[in-house]
Design an enzyme around this catalytic site. Structure first.
Site, PDB file in Angstrom:
ATOM      1  CD  GLU A 206      48.646  46.562  30.269  1.00  0.00           C
ATOM      2  OE1 GLU A 206      49.661  46.931  31.693  1.00  0.00           O
ATOM      3  OE2 GLU A 206      48.030  47.213  29.855  1.00  0.00           O
TER       4      GLU A 206
ATOM      5  CG  ASP B  45      41.850  46.693  34.865  1.00  0.00           C
ATOM      6  OD1 ASP B  45      41.819  46.892  34.248  1.00  0.00           O
ATOM      7  OD2 ASP B  45      42.062  46.705  36.287  1.00  0.00           O
TER       8      ASP B  45
END
Length: 577
Positions: free
Chosen positions: A241, A65
């Protein structure tokens, strides 16, 4: 502000020192004198670097991430850390090739309390943004621990620590903050649609809020949905997302992940005339994915997505993103890693160069940059060896704890690193006295020397290979019926629900009068646990065991394998009576 941060950091260190003093002199505390981690993946032997090249991924092991920002010629990148402590590793680079770990953003318990948090909970998907209008760095993230939720922390200098978290007043996950060139600020994030409007499982939305820079809070009533479902809701896209907002020229761009974090993962982009929308998807979406290629392709990289874009050296754009490198059995033991690609933004929309073809293990470096990743000064990638002799009074930030500070249980002594054992074992949702290192290769050895004499079956110390609290191996020394034994235990508790499968794979009597060398050696899905009592010859215990339970796509969750130096005074790794 900085004085308060320094004071809080000092108080935290003092508290950790007090814990150490309480534990100092504790009996049954193992001392580890040396660790050697050596990676030897075939892909790097087959693709040696030539001048002007560097390896991809840039961060091997469980560093997922990624988000990146820039101040002048300095680049800073953060990644997820879940229940690892300290939280949110932060890296610095001058060129996007050579990276140094600055430390961690959330390095104090006052910032992050993970005490009873599952390993794949904790801190998710951090964003980092530099605001030139007040010369301040912002790190924003979702923390599933301690009742925090969405938080933001700030600093003037990432090398000198970060402030206390400010809790933000909105739900959802994966927030990112954007500063427009008029000084205004906005927060975008993933959220669930209203229950009455949820169309299918995985239906998510992207929301935007105006942000008050002076009060450090979203402005009530300014939120609205700017993306519903994804690029084409008629196709029922799942898990839109990890949004990031950019401005180029007079246009605003929203880039998000779509398709979930597994095999259908991708990156998509939208355009608007206003930061608040409406947004129109690019006709060429997705702009990054690996989902369309054969699963038996050589040197497979998969699950690519969750990206961030930055203007790099020579005004060339680059994108960092997560992806995985499954082993030959399809297991993902190294977890989700950080990759990078050049981004072509010469047209209206950004496009990841070679992001829609099978990813290669090497990239061409930016013009004028020298690859120094093997010099010892920077974060290493490719094949490398790390030797840790524990002679420094400060551990390298690659070493981490689980749910709590390392300083609460480690002690540097003349003989090496002492781990003062907690009354908690590796399967409990508690801070454990375990010093972890990420698995960074498909083929590796991790070897350590240990001095240890347990008093009873309650005492155990050695190595653990851990994917989560319900999926791990324990390889350690304990005392059973008056005899010292070395045992290998396999723990498999799917989702921490249903029947537990804990099994002592093998045991052997062992002489503890001299240092014991313990080793885990892996080749793909095959793991072996070896030991030596003469410092020269290794013996195997338990044969070849499967690394299946150490894989993200078998054990579940979001982390990769962690290898730990482990001690406990509440040993649960025992044969059945």
């Amino acid at each position: 502000m900085m004085k308060k941060m320094i004071l809080k950091s000092w108080l935290t260190s003092l508290a950790a020192s007090c814990l150490l003093l309480t534990a100092t002199g504790q009996k049954n505390a193992p001392v580890f004198s040396k660790v050697v981690y050596e990676g030897n993946d075939q892909v790097y032997n087959d693709y040696p670097l030539k001048e002007g090249e560097f390896y991809n991924p840039i961060l091997q092991g469980c560093y997922p991430d990624p988000a990146v920002t820039r101040k002048g010629d300095d680049y800073y990148m953060v990644v997820s850390s879940f229940a690892m402590f300290p939280g949110v590793p932060i890296f610095h680079s001058k060129d996007l090739v050579n990276w140094t770990q600055v430390g961690h953003v959330l390095d104090r318990v006052s910032q992050l309390d993970l005490h009873d948090t599952g390993i794949s909970e904790g801190v998710y998907a951090p964003g980092i943004t530099y605001n030139e209008y007040n010369d301040t760095f912002y790190m924003i993230t979702t923390a599933f621990a301690g009742g925090l939720g969405n938080i933001i922390v700030k600093t003037k200098d990432p090398w000198k620590g970060w402030g206390e978290p400010i809790k933000l007043d909105f739900q959802g996950i994966d927030p990112c903050i954007f500063f427009d060139d008029d000084g205004k600020a906005y927060v975008v994030h993933n959220d669930a649609p209203e229950k009455a409007k949820e169309r299918y499982n995985g239906h998510r939305v992207i929301k935007i809020w105006e942000y008050d820079v002076d009060k450090d809070q979203v402005i009530a009533g300014t939120d609205h949905i700017i993306i519903d479902g994804g690029v084409d809701i008629a196709k029922k896209p799942i898990w839109i997302e990890a949004p990031h907002l950019y401005k180029k020229g007079e246009k605003y761009y929203l880039m998000s992940a779509e398709g979930g974090t597994g095999g259908w993962h991708s990156e998509v982009v939208f355009i608007s005339d206003s930061p608040k929308g409406p947004y129109v998807p690019a006709p060429s979406n997705p702009i990054l994915t690996q989902r369309h290629f054969p699963k038996d392709r050589p040197n497979m990289v998969d699950w690519a997505g969750h990206a961030d874009i930055i203007k790099g050296p020579n005004d060339q754009y680059y994108g960092v993103f997560l992806a995985v490198r499954p082993n030959k059995s399809g297991r993902v033991n190294t977890g989700r890693e950080t990759f990078i690609l050049p981004v072509d933004w010469s047209g209206i929309f950004p496009v990841f160069e070679n992001g829609l073809v099978p990813l290669e293990p090497k990239l061409k470096m930016p013009e004028g940059v020298v690859n120094e990743t093997h010099s010892g000064k920077y974060f290493q990638n490719g094949n490398f060896t790390i030797i840790e002799d524990f002679t420094s009074d400060k551990l390298h930030p690659r070493w981490i704890g689980l749910r709590g500070p390392r300083e609460a249980f480690i002690e540097i002594t003349r003989k090496g690193l002492k781990i003062n054992p907690f009354d908690a074992h590796i399967r409990e949702l508690k801070p454990t006295s375990t010093l972890f290192h990420r698995q960074q290769h498909d083929v590796f050895t991790f070897t350590t020397s240990m001095i240890y004499q347990p008093d009873s079956k309650n005492d155990l110390a050695g190595i653990t290979c851990l994917q989560n609290e319900g999926s791990n191996y324990v390889f350690g020394v304990t005392k059973i019926d008056g005899e010292y034994v070395l045992l290998l235990e396999r723990n498999w508790w799917p989702g921490r629900q249903g029947e537990k499968f804990s099994k002592i794979v093998a045991m052997a009597k062992i002489d503890v009068k001299k240092p014991i060398r313990l080793q885990v050696a892996a080749e793909g899905d095959d793991y072996q646990f070896n030991y030596s009592t003469d410092g020269k010859t290794f013996k195997n215990l338990g044969g070849i065991v499967s690394g299946d339970i150490l894989s993200t796509n078998v054990a579940g969750g979001f982390t990769g394998t962690l290898i730990g130096l482990y001690a406990t005074s509440n040993n649960a790794s025992l044969p059945e009576n």
